[in-house]
Design a protein around this motif. Structure first.
Motif, PDB file in Angstrom:
ATOM      1  N   THR A  95      10.581  -5.701  -3.802  1.00  0.00           N
ATOM      2  CA  THR A  95      10.567  -4.936  -2.551  1.00  0.00           C
ATOM      3  C   THR A  95       9.173  -4.947  -1.938  1.00  0.00           C
ATOM      4  OG1 THR A  95      12.274  -3.454  -3.453  1.00  0.00           O
ATOM      5  CG2 THR A  95      11.078  -2.701  -1.509  1.00  0.00           C
ATOM      6  N   VAL A  96       9.099  -5.304  -0.668  1.00  0.00           N
ATOM      7  CA  VAL A  96       7.823  -5.315   0.045  1.00  0.00           C
ATOM      8  C   VAL A  96       7.472  -3.878   0.426  1.00  0.00           C
ATOM      9  CG1 VAL A  96       6.567  -6.153   2.066  1.00  0.00           C
ATOM     10  CG2 VAL A  96       8.259  -7.626   0.940  1.00  0.00           C
ATOM     11  N   LEU A  97       6.282  -3.428   0.034  1.00  0.00           N
ATOM     12  CA  LEU A  97       5.841  -2.065   0.326  1.00  0.00           C
ATOM     13  C   LEU A  97       4.845  -2.008   1.481  1.00  0.00           C
ATOM     14  CD1 LEU A  97       5.313  -0.795  -3.340  1.00  0.00           C
ATOM     15  CD2 LEU A  97       7.359  -0.583  -1.911  1.00  0.00           C
ATOM     16  N   ILE A  98       4.015  -3.052   1.600  1.00  0.00           N
ATOM     17  CA  ILE A  98       3.019  -3.109   2.674  1.00  0.00           C
ATOM     18  C   ILE A  98       3.038  -4.512   3.269  1.00  0.00           C
ATOM     19  CG2 ILE A  98       0.568  -2.895   3.294  1.00  0.00           C
ATOM     20  CD1 ILE A  98       0.201  -1.071   0.893  1.00  0.00           C
ATOM     21  N   ARG A  99       3.038  -4.587   4.596  1.00  0.00           N
ATOM     22  CA  ARG A  99       2.959  -5.887   5.269  1.00  0.00           C
ATOM     23  C   ARG A  99       1.978  -5.761   6.443  1.00  0.00           C
ATOM     24  NH1 ARG A  99       8.116  -6.929   6.334  1.00  0.00           N
ATOM     25  NH2 ARG A  99       8.486  -8.456   4.688  1.00  0.00           N
ATOM     26  N   ASN A 100       0.991  -6.658   6.450  1.00  0.00           N
ATOM     27  CA  ASN A 100      -0.023  -6.678   7.514  1.00  0.00           C
ATOM     28  C   ASN A 100      -0.732  -5.327   7.663  1.00  0.00           C
ATOM     29  OD1 ASN A 100       0.683  -9.346   8.122  1.00  0.00           O
ATOM     30  ND2 ASN A 100       2.257  -8.683   9.557  1.00  0.00           N
ATOM     31  N   GLY A 101      -1.042  -4.704   6.507  1.00  0.00           N
ATOM     32  CA  GLY A 101      -1.764  -3.435   6.532  1.00  0.00           C
ATOM     33  C   GLY A 101      -0.931  -2.239   6.925  1.00  0.00           C
ATOM     34  N   LYS A 102       0.394  -2.391   7.045  1.00  0.00           N
ATOM     35  CA  LYS A 102       1.294  -1.311   7.466  1.00  0.00           C
ATOM     36  C   LYS A 102       2.262  -0.983   6.330  1.00  0.00           C
ATOM     37  CE  LYS A 102       3.516   1.405  10.429  1.00  0.00           C
ATOM     38  NZ  LYS A 102       4.424   2.000   9.429  1.00  0.00           N
ATOM     39  N   ILE A 103       2.278   0.298   5.952  1.00  0.00           N
ATOM     40  CA  ILE A 103       3.204   0.737   4.898  1.00  0.00           C
ATOM     41  C   ILE A 103       4.630   0.773   5.445  1.00  0.00           C
ATOM     42  CG2 ILE A 103       3.843   2.639   3.368  1.00  0.00           C
ATOM     43  CD1 ILE A 103       0.918   3.464   3.321  1.00  0.00           C
ATOM     44  N   LEU A 104       5.557   0.188   4.687  1.00  0.00           N
ATOM     45  CA  LEU A 104       6.973   0.190   5.081  1.00  0.00           C
ATOM     46  C   LEU A 104       7.639   1.413   4.440  1.00  0.00           C
ATOM     47  CD1 LEU A 104       7.729  -3.626   4.626  1.00  0.00           C
ATOM     48  CD2 LEU A 104       6.866  -2.415   6.642  1.00  0.00           C
ATOM     49  N   GLU A 105       7.715   2.491   5.215  1.00  0.00           N
ATOM     50  CA  GLU A 105       8.167   3.776   4.674  1.00  0.00           C
ATOM     51  C   GLU A 105       9.593   3.725   4.139  1.00  0.00           C
ATOM     52  OE1 GLU A 105       6.803   3.349   7.599  1.00  0.00           O
ATOM     53  OE2 GLU A 105       4.937   4.504   7.646  1.00  0.00           O
ATOM     54  N   ASP A 106      10.477   2.980   4.810  1.00  0.00           N
ATOM     55  CA  ASP A 106      11.871   2.902   4.354  1.00  0.00           C
ATOM     56  C   ASP A 106      11.958   2.271   2.961  1.00  0.00           C
ATOM     57  OD1 ASP A 106      12.708   4.060   6.680  1.00  0.00           O
ATOM     58  OD2 ASP A 106      13.216   2.166   7.680  1.00  0.00           O
ATOM     59  N   ASN A 107      11.177   1.217   2.735  1.00  0.00           N
ATOM     60  CA  ASN A 107      11.177   0.573   1.414  1.00  0.00           C
ATOM     61  C   ASN A 107      10.550   1.471   0.357  1.00  0.00           C
ATOM     62  OD1 ASN A 107      12.353  -1.622   2.566  1.00  0.00           O
ATOM     63  ND2 ASN A 107      10.551  -2.945   2.505  1.00  0.00           N
ATOM     64  N   LEU A 108       9.576   2.282   0.786  1.00  0.00           N
ATOM     65  CA  LEU A 108       8.945   3.223  -0.133  1.00  0.00           C
ATOM     66  C   LEU A 108       9.976   4.260  -0.605  1.00  0.00           C
ATOM     67  CD1 LEU A 108       5.931   3.080  -0.898  1.00  0.00           C
ATOM     68  CD2 LEU A 108       5.533   5.034   0.590  1.00  0.00           C
ATOM     69  N   LYS A 109      10.783   4.761   0.351  1.00  0.00           N
ATOM     70  CA  LYS A 109      11.830   5.725   0.002  1.00  0.00           C
ATOM     71  C   LYS A 109      12.897   5.076  -0.874  1.00  0.00           C
ATOM     72  CE  LYS A 109      11.260   8.465   4.232  1.00  0.00           C
ATOM     73  NZ  LYS A 109      11.894   8.863   5.515  1.00  0.00           N
ATOM     74  N   LYS A 110      13.209   3.818  -0.574  1.00  0.00           N
ATOM     75  CA  LYS A 110      14.226   3.087  -1.341  1.00  0.00           C
ATOM     76  C   LYS A 110      13.839   2.997  -2.818  1.00  0.00           C
ATOM     77  CE  LYS A 110      16.259  -1.529  -1.726  1.00  0.00           C
ATOM     78  NZ  LYS A 110      16.253  -2.901  -1.159  1.00  0.00           N
ATOM     79  N   GLU A 111      12.547   2.792  -3.082  1.00  0.00           N
ATOM     80  CA  GLU A 111      12.070   2.672  -4.459  1.00  0.00           C
ATOM     81  C   GLU A 111      11.669   4.024  -5.052  1.00  0.00           C
ATOM     82  OE1 GLU A 111      12.358   0.122  -6.217  1.00  0.00           O
ATOM     83  OE2 GLU A 111      12.867  -1.329  -4.645  1.00  0.00           O
ATOM     84  N   LYS A 112      11.892   5.118  -4.262  1.00  0.00           N
ATOM     85  CA  LYS A 112      11.566   6.477  -4.728  1.00  0.00           C
ATOM     86  C   LYS A 112      10.095   6.565  -5.147  1.00  0.00           C
ATOM     87  CE  LYS A 112      16.311   7.430  -6.239  1.00  0.00           C
ATOM     88  NZ  LYS A 112      16.853   6.154  -5.706  1.00  0.00           N
ATOM     89  N   LEU A 113       9.243   5.977  -4.311  1.00  0.00           N
ATOM     90  CA  LEU A 113       7.813   5.933  -4.572  1.00  0.00           C
ATOM     91  C   LEU A 113       7.101   6.802  -3.536  1.00  0.00           C
ATOM     92  CD1 LEU A 113       6.029   4.283  -6.618  1.00  0.00           C
ATOM     93  CD2 LEU A 113       5.528   2.746  -4.719  1.00  0.00           C
ATOM     94  N   THR A 114       6.277   7.724  -4.007  1.00  0.00           N
ATOM     95  CA  THR A 114       5.541   8.579  -3.076  1.00  0.00           C
ATOM     96  C   THR A 114       4.290   7.863  -2.589  1.00  0.00           C
ATOM     97  OG1 THR A 114       4.179   9.623  -4.787  1.00  0.00           O
ATOM     98  CG2 THR A 114       6.343  10.608  -4.334  1.00  0.00           C
ATOM     99  N   THR A 115       3.691   8.405  -1.516  1.00  0.00           N
ATOM    100  CA  THR A 115       2.464   7.829  -0.987  1.00  0.00           C
ATOM    101  C   THR A 115       1.339   7.899  -2.013  1.00  0.00           C
ATOM    102  OG1 THR A 115       3.124   8.598   1.215  1.00  0.00           O
ATOM    103  CG2 THR A 115       0.849   7.877   0.957  1.00  0.00           C
ATOM    104  N   ASP A 116       1.269   9.015  -2.739  1.00  0.00           N
ATOM    105  CA  ASP A 116       0.239   9.156  -3.773  1.00  0.00           C
ATOM    106  C   ASP A 116       0.394   8.095  -4.863  1.00  0.00           C
ATOM    107  OD1 ASP A 116      -1.047  11.295  -2.611  1.00  0.00           O
ATOM    108  OD2 ASP A 116       0.230  12.784  -3.592  1.00  0.00           O
ATOM    109  N   GLU A 117       1.629   7.839  -5.265  1.00  0.00           N
ATOM    110  CA  GLU A 117       1.882   6.832  -6.303  1.00  0.00           C
ATOM    111  C   GLU A 117       1.521   5.439  -5.801  1.00  0.00           C
ATOM    112  OE1 GLU A 117       5.544   8.963  -8.760  1.00  0.00           O
ATOM    113  OE2 GLU A 117       5.970   7.766  -6.962  1.00  0.00           O
TER     114      GLU A 117
END
Length: 286
Positions: A95-117
């Protein structure tokens, strides 16, 4: 007492069975586990405990279950090797989490990963600024790999247009006070060469806990006595000094001769030597 002896025998049998299954299932079982391998490890461990401690007469069924689960795991791994769809279904897709310096929030939620993590995972890769990241991806085993933007990537000889020779693997030639002949043969060196290098440093093989030879043929050692300071090899600094002297001699010959052709030849050779020294300096003086 008979029951205790039976538990001992069955425990030893379970250990051997676990070792055998782990060897068959491969090294990934003891490194980073995929999702299915994680389940396999837990299940096989529970079955081994059942075989070891269950005192009724059906403990042999646990051995059968171990064999069946091991065979099933081998079948799953074979299926994963043959089919990408099977790999994606069993172990999940990356799963791509960051692309071109931009966090992909939907993918972050999909992987149940917080911003701190996510920030913690970036810091593990020595990255402290999201904008410096070109691409970050979470692999199927949960690891996060990061590609920095081009301007933030470390400078390499390739960026400078410098071609470097391939580097050989560093070989351990002494371990626990004993010479290892196979690594010496790999780098085409002999015991007599090794003994000479140790004599230069006033050492014997028995004093050395670990000795390694790098791609430049330089021996470095770690001694049993940590308080003893090891004399550092001086071959490379001496080589640099010799080359520097040759360059100075060529320049001197160029200035002292009256022959125009010889002056030009010495001058060209001196310039070539200067360029060579400039390229070799980081390696010889390291």
């Amino acid at each position: 007492m008979h029951e205790s002896l039976e538990v001992i025998v069955r425990t030893i049998s379970a250990v051997f069975m676990l070792f055998f299954l782990t060897k068959i299932l491969g090294k990934r079982q003891v490194s980073q586990l995929s999702f299915f391998e994680y389940i396999t490890g837990i299940t096989i461990g529970n079955l081994a405990a059942y075989v070891s401690l269950d005192t009724d007469k059906t403990w042999h069924l646990g051995l059968i279950a171990l064999i069946v689960w091991g065979a099933f795991s081998l079948g799953i791994e074979y299926l994963q090797i043959k089919s990408k769809k099977a790999r994606d279904f069993i172990d999940f897709k990356s799963t791509v989490l960051i692309r071109n310096g931009k966090i992909l929030e939907d993918n972050l939620k999909k992987e149940k990963l917080t911003t701190d993590e996510l920030l913690e995972e970036l810091r593990k890769k020595d990255v402290f600024k999201v904008a410096d990241v070109e691409f970050a991806i979470m692999e199927s085993d949960g690891a996060v790999n990061v590609l920095l933007t081009r301007e933030n990537q470390p400078l390499t000889p390739k960026h400078l247009g410098i071609k470097v020779a391939p580097e050989r693997e560093t070989q351990a030639v002494i371990m626990d006070g004993k010479i290892l002949d196979e690594p010496l043969d790999t780098i085409n060196l002999s015991r007599s060469w090794l003994q000479d290098q140790l004599e230069k440093q006033n050492l014997t093989v028995e004093n050395v806990f670990l000795g390694q030879v790098d791609s430049y043929g330089e021996l470095t050692v770690d001694l049993y006595a940590d308080s003893v300071q090891v004399q550092q090899p001086q071959d490379k600094p001496q080589l640099y000094a010799l080359l520097k002297k040759c360059e100075a001699d060529l320049e001197l010959f160029s200035l002292s001769t009256q022959n125009k052709e010889a002056k030009q030849l010495y001058g060209q050779c001196s310039e070539q030597m200067q360029r060579l020294l400039q390229r070799l300096k980081p390696f010889i003086q390291s």
